[in-house]
Scaffold this active site. Structure first.
Site, PDB file in Angstrom:
ATOM      1  N   TYR A  31       7.274  12.664  36.228  1.00  0.00           N
ATOM      2  CA  TYR A  31       5.959  13.131  36.662  1.00  0.00           C
ATOM      3  C   TYR A  31       5.069  11.982  37.121  1.00  0.00           C
ATOM      4  CZ  TYR A  31       6.410  17.953  34.989  1.00  0.00           C
ATOM      5  OH  TYR A  31       6.767  19.260  34.815  1.00  0.00           O
ATOM      6  N   LYS A  86      20.053  13.022  28.091  1.00  0.00           N
ATOM      7  CA  LYS A  86      21.202  13.139  28.995  1.00  0.00           C
ATOM      8  C   LYS A  86      21.842  11.748  29.017  1.00  0.00           C
ATOM      9  CE  LYS A  86      23.717  15.397  32.009  1.00  0.00           C
ATOM     10  NZ  LYS A  86      24.516  16.604  31.694  1.00  0.00           N
ATOM     11  N   ASP A  99      21.649  19.849  28.755  1.00  0.00           N
ATOM     12  CA  ASP A  99      22.320  21.053  29.276  1.00  0.00           C
ATOM     13  C   ASP A  99      22.857  21.903  28.115  1.00  0.00           C
ATOM     14  OD1 ASP A  99      24.073  18.933  28.779  1.00  0.00           O
ATOM     15  OD2 ASP A  99      25.395  19.363  30.483  1.00  0.00           O
ATOM     16  N   ASP A 154       9.385  20.297  30.015  1.00  0.00           N
ATOM     17  CA  ASP A 154       8.790  21.322  30.871  1.00  0.00           C
ATOM     18  C   ASP A 154       9.751  22.499  30.981  1.00  0.00           C
ATOM     19  OD1 ASP A 154       7.039  22.520  32.781  1.00  0.00           O
ATOM     20  OD2 ASP A 154       8.354  21.789  34.387  1.00  0.00           O
ATOM     21  N   ASP A 158       9.644  26.395  28.725  1.00  0.00           N
ATOM     22  CA  ASP A 158       9.607  27.719  29.374  1.00  0.00           C
ATOM     23  C   ASP A 158      10.757  28.578  28.857  1.00  0.00           C
ATOM     24  OD1 ASP A 158       7.430  27.071  30.995  1.00  0.00           O
ATOM     25  OD2 ASP A 158       8.303  28.054  32.754  1.00  0.00           O
TER      26      ASP A 158
HETATM   27  C1  IPM Z   1       3.371  23.062  32.289  1.00  0.00           C
HETATM   28  C2  IPM Z   1       3.267  23.353  33.766  1.00  0.00           C
HETATM   29  C3  IPM Z   1       2.832  22.076  34.479  1.00  0.00           C
HETATM   30  C4  IPM Z   1       3.881  21.000  34.190  1.00  0.00           C
HETATM   31  C5  IPM Z   1       2.626  22.249  35.990  1.00  0.00           C
HETATM   32  C6  IPM Z   1       1.604  23.328  36.300  1.00  0.00           C
HETATM   33  C7  IPM Z   1       2.247  20.953  36.654  1.00  0.00           C
HETATM   34  O1  IPM Z   1       4.467  23.848  34.250  1.00  0.00           O
HETATM   35  O2  IPM Z   1       2.339  22.722  31.681  1.00  0.00           O
HETATM   36  O3  IPM Z   1       4.470  23.182  31.747  1.00  0.00           O
HETATM   37  O4  IPM Z   1       4.890  20.927  34.891  1.00  0.00           O
HETATM   38  O5  IPM Z   1       3.662  20.217  33.262  1.00  0.00           O
HETATM   39 MG    MG Z   2       5.920  24.167  32.769  1.00  0.00          MG
END
Ligand code: IPM
Ligand code: MG
Length: 357
Positions: free
Chosen positions: A141, A190, A222, A246, A250
């Site tokens: 990032y 990894k 993975d 990230d 999710d």
């Molecule tokens: C998160 C989001 C952010 C990230 C995006 C919106 C930049 O996906 O907070 O997980 O990738 O960190």
């Molecule tokens: Mg995210």
């Protein structure tokens, strides 16, 4: 008195944030704590109003506050801006970096009442209670990125870079948090391919000697993705670099029923930031459909982590649990025989549980 910077942002942000504020106000009343809420512009909303996604006043407001409550940023309206000006980069990443928030905590806890809401089978998700600790101000990032024309076409690169100090502080936090929980730490990397992961793994090995009471396991990213949906109960605390975190956070949200349940705390600086882990959901914005629980649970993390109001934090979490036990659901967690409510109604139900609980 605690000063809270409130940044609703874009999309569903302005719908979900007031619900968390509502719950915090009830907590304040009940526990005799004074909260001073101050609103600021952030993201696309700030671009439209001031020309920049993170106005200097907003950053200043955050720095002067005891904690920040953020909704979400971004949306199709600002998607075509140059990458560095988009709300995601110019507001969210800048805020994380600007406040020194190197650690992002994303607890994936399945409220028992929601075992039916997950697309995964009940016997898989039941008992899920894990914590993703994501490094937040390094890696891909923030490493050097570039796009260049060459005679044979364009070339672009992002740099995955970490130094020992950055790795050590996030791993240390992982060990400390594991110590407060079930004492199991999974370090995700990894290391079979990436040299940053080699450094990560060696650092983890070195630190493990200081935490003999914590059981450290290494897992390739993975494999970890697979294990999370195969047998989530094996995990307690997972620690990983920014991009892995990230993605896997999710994925973990599916274990909680919906991404609309996943709260987060970004810590490491003087002022911490609390926000739902989901985005601005432009597709449902303005329709009162959004689930405010991730934001409300983020507010609970604020009570716990920034204000040290453990009892109040538990109260909010328990209130959410009771509302779910009573069968109330927003659309994202709806299942047969339950009562569908909108964003505002869900917030009110939680507030009432706090007041009456
Ligand atoms: C998160 C989001 C952010 C990230 C995006 C919106 C930049 O996906 O907070 O997980 O990738 O960190
Ligand atoms: Mg995210």
């Amino acid at each position: 008195m605690f000063k809270i910077a409130v940044l609703p942002g874009d999309g569903i942000g302005p719908e979900i944030v007031p619900e968390a504020v509502k719950v915090l106000k009830a907590v304040g009343k009940k526990y005799g704590v004074d909260f001073d809420f101050r609103e600021g512009l952030v993201g696309g909303a700030a671009i439209d109003a001031t020309g920049t996604a993170l106005p200097a006043e907003t950053l200043q407001l955050c720095r002067e506050s005891d904690a920040v409550l953020l909704g979400a940023v971004g949306g199709p309206r600002w998607d075509n801006l140059p990458p560095a000006e988009r709300p995601e980069t110019a507001a969210l990443l800048a805020l994380r970096k600007g406040l020194g928030l190197y650690a992002n905590l994303r607890p994936a806890y399945l409220f028992p009442a929601l075992a039916e809401a997950s697309p995964l089978r009940r016997e898989i998700v039941e008992g899920t209670d894990l914590l993703v600790v994501r490094e937040l101000t390094g890696g891909l990032y923030f490493g050097e990125k570039k796009r260049e024309r060459t005679p044979s076409g364009e070339v672009a690169w992002d740099t995955l870079i970490y130094n020992t100090e950055e790795i050590e502080r996030i791993l240390r936090l992982g060990f400390e948090l594991a110590r407060q929980r079930r004492k199991k730490l999974t370090s995700v990397d990894k290391a079979n391919v990436l040299i940053t992961s080699r450094l990560w793994r060696e650092t983890a090995e070195r630190l493990a000697r200081e935490y003999p009471d914590v059981e450290l396991t290494h897992m390739y990213v993975d494999n970890c993705a697979m294990q999370l949906v195969r047998w989530p109960r094996q995990f307690d605390v997972l620690v990983m670099e920014n991009t892995f975190g990230d993605i896997l956070s999710d994925l973990s949200s599916v274990l909680t029923g919906s991404i609309g349940m996943l709260a987060s705390a970004s810590i490491g600086g003087k002022v911490a930031l609390y926000e739902p882990a989901h985005g601005s959901a432009p597709d449902i914005a303005g329709q009162k459909k959004a689930n405010p629980l991730a934001t409300i649970l983020s507010a609970a993390l604020m009570l716990r982590v920034s204000f040290k109001l453990e009892e109040a934090a538990r109260e909010v979490e328990a209130a959410v649990g009771r509302v779910l036990d009573k069968g109330f659901r927003t659309a994202d967690i709806m299942s047969e025989g339950k009562t569908l409510v909108n964003t505002e109604e869900m917030g009110t139900l939680v507030r009432q549980e706090v007041e009456e609980g």
